[in-house]
Design a protein around this motif. Structure first.
Motif, PDB file in Angstrom:
ATOM      1  N   LEU A   1       0.808  -1.220   0.000  1.00  0.00           N
ATOM      2  CA  LEU A   1       0.000   0.000   0.000  1.00  0.00           C
ATOM      3  C   LEU A   1       0.837   1.264   0.000  1.00  0.00           C
ATOM      4  CD1 LEU A   1      -2.959  -0.777   2.440  1.00  0.00           C
ATOM      5  CD2 LEU A   1      -2.984  -0.645  -0.042  1.00  0.00           C
ATOM      6  N   VAL A   2       2.112   1.131   0.341  1.00  0.00           N
ATOM      7  CA  VAL A   2       2.972   2.310   0.469  1.00  0.00           C
ATOM      8  C   VAL A   2       4.087   2.248  -0.558  1.00  0.00           C
ATOM      9  CG1 VAL A   2       4.487   3.627   1.987  1.00  0.00           C
ATOM     10  CG2 VAL A   2       2.448   2.529   2.919  1.00  0.00           C
ATOM     11  N   SER A   3       4.124   3.225  -1.450  1.00  0.00           N
ATOM     12  CA  SER A   3       5.181   3.299  -2.449  1.00  0.00           C
ATOM     13  C   SER A   3       6.474   3.783  -1.816  1.00  0.00           C
ATOM     14  CB  SER A   3       4.768   4.250  -3.578  1.00  0.00           C
ATOM     15  OG  SER A   3       5.722   4.232  -4.622  1.00  0.00           O
ATOM     16  N   SER A   4       7.585   3.359  -2.374  1.00  0.00           N
ATOM     17  CA  SER A   4       8.891   3.722  -1.838  1.00  0.00           C
ATOM     18  C   SER A   4       9.370   5.049  -2.414  1.00  0.00           C
ATOM     19  CB  SER A   4       9.910   2.620  -2.172  1.00  0.00           C
ATOM     20  OG  SER A   4      11.193   2.960  -1.701  1.00  0.00           O
ATOM     21  N   GLY A   5      10.101   5.812  -1.595  1.00  0.00           N
ATOM     22  CA  GLY A   5      10.653   7.082  -2.037  1.00  0.00           C
ATOM     23  C   GLY A   5      10.488   8.158  -0.979  1.00  0.00           C
TER      24      GLY A   5
ATOM     25  N   LEU B   1      -1.021   7.609  -0.716  1.00  0.00           N
ATOM     26  CA  LEU B   1      -0.977   7.520   0.741  1.00  0.00           C
ATOM     27  C   LEU B   1       0.255   8.198   1.337  1.00  0.00           C
ATOM     28  CD1 LEU B   1      -2.107   6.518   3.415  1.00  0.00           C
ATOM     29  CD2 LEU B   1      -1.005   4.303   2.987  1.00  0.00           C
ATOM     30  N   PRO B   2       1.480   7.883   0.891  1.00  0.00           N
ATOM     31  CA  PRO B   2       2.637   8.579   1.463  1.00  0.00           C
ATOM     32  C   PRO B   2       2.645  10.066   1.151  1.00  0.00           C
ATOM     33  CG  PRO B   2       3.320   7.199  -0.381  1.00  0.00           C
ATOM     34  CD  PRO B   2       1.896   6.826  -0.052  1.00  0.00           C
ATOM     35  N   GLY B   3       2.062  10.456   0.012  1.00  0.00           N
ATOM     36  CA  GLY B   3       1.993  11.878  -0.307  1.00  0.00           C
ATOM     37  C   GLY B   3       1.117  12.631   0.671  1.00  0.00           C
ATOM     38  N   ILE B   4      -0.056  12.081   0.976  1.00  0.00           N
ATOM     39  CA  ILE B   4      -0.959  12.716   1.939  1.00  0.00           C
ATOM     40  C   ILE B   4      -0.337  12.737   3.328  1.00  0.00           C
ATOM     41  CG2 ILE B   4      -3.195  12.491   3.090  1.00  0.00           C
ATOM     42  CD1 ILE B   4      -3.313  13.564   0.234  1.00  0.00           C
ATOM     43  N   CYS B   5       0.314  11.656   3.715  1.00  0.00           N
ATOM     44  CA  CYS B   5       0.978  11.611   5.019  1.00  0.00           C
ATOM     45  C   CYS B   5       2.097  12.658   5.096  1.00  0.00           C
ATOM     46  CB  CYS B   5       1.550  10.214   5.279  1.00  0.00           C
ATOM     47  SG  CYS B   5       0.289   8.944   5.560  1.00  0.00           S
TER      48      CYS B   5
END
Length: 290
Positions: A118-122, A174-178
């Motif tokens: 669910l979480v892309s790396s970077g 998801l990581p962008g919003i976080c």
């Protein structure tokens, strides 16, 4: 495109180190055909307990398009390191990364989809956390129309961010919003984080190990201690009595103006700071806080 000051990594050593680390991690996993190992799932964290996957997830992009847009945005956002100094910028990187990662792990626990990454790396945390000061603190300097649609010089950065945000759909969303939430908490000065700085021994250690100066980068040999700088108002009273050793360069003035400062104030602060951009920035920021 907006004027973000001098090209390259002048006065931005932390940004340079972070971009190099991101590129090296991405190339390492790409060359070894381990890109499929990037990304984090519920199964990785809560069942297999592969906590080590959080480390490459901080730096390595999982695809070439993500790498291109991500490094472009990281390079642009070096303007914030020039504005607040390398030490505080590293605090910003650490805070946004930890908070964003905690929010992502929480989201994994809530959604509980074991078979899906669910979480892309970077370094999405740092990139999208930087959009908070970008939105509030960087002024629009140019507006134009294309097919009756209004754009500004900030539009290019927003378009690049949208491309990165939806590059892997929900995995990158998801990581962008976080990251945006982490940047918002930093701006709200949660736990007084905006006043935090790395202690001198730690700063000295990282300087020796990586060659990374965690204090203010200098343009001239003159060194100034940030904590001892008086307010801009007190400097302004002494402008007529303290002769300047060098006329402020137009490039330095343009850098401060691109940060949103008044041109005359920027020129006066540079004159007092002997053309040291970081010291002049601190003078102007302290003047705004009073």
């Amino acid at each position: 495109m907006m004027n973000v000051g001098p090209s390259g990594f002048n006065n931005a050593p932390a940004s340079r180190a972070f971009i190099v680390a991101s590129g090296v991690f991405t190339v390492f996993f790409g060359i070894r055909n381990r890109a499929d190992m990037l990304g984090v799932s519920y199964q990785d964290i809560f069942q297999k307990m592969q906590m080590w996957k959080l480390i490459p997830a901080i730096f390595a992009f999982s695809s070439t398009p993500e790498l291109i847009f991500g490094l472009y945005l990281l390079y642009y956002f070096r303007i914030f390191e020039r504005q607040i100094g390398s030490n505080k910028f590293l605090v910003f990187i650490l805070f946004s990364t930890i908070v964003s990662m905690a929010l992502q792990v929480l989201a994994l626990a809530v959604f509980n989809v074991p078979s899906s990454n669910l979480v892309s790396s970077g370094p999405y945390a740092v990139i999208f956390a930087s959009f908070v000061p970008f939105f509030f603190d960087i002024p629009v300097s140019t507006r134009f129309r294309v097919l009756r649609i209004s754009f500004s010089d900030k539009s290019f950065i927003y378009l690049a961010s949208l491309q990165l945000l939806f590059s892997s759909w929900r995995r990158s969303f998801l990581p962008g919003i976080c990251g945006i939430l982490a940047g918002s908490l930093y701006r709200l000065n949660v736990f007084r984080i905006r006043k935090a700085k790395f202690p001198a021994p730690i700063s000295s250690f990282f300087s020796r190990v990586s060659g990374l100066s965690m204090g203010s980068s200098r343009v001239t040999p003159t060194r100034h201690v940030v904590g001892s700088i008086p307010t801009f108002a007190s400097h302004q009273r002494n402008f007529t009595s303290v002769p300047s050793t060098a006329e402020p360069s137009e490039e330095s003035v343009a850098t401060l103006v691109s940060m949103g400062f008044d041109r005359n104030s920027a020129r006066q602060a540079l004159a007092q700071a002997r053309n040291d951009i970081n010291t002049a920035t601190n003078i102007l920021l302290e003047a705004q806080s009073h």
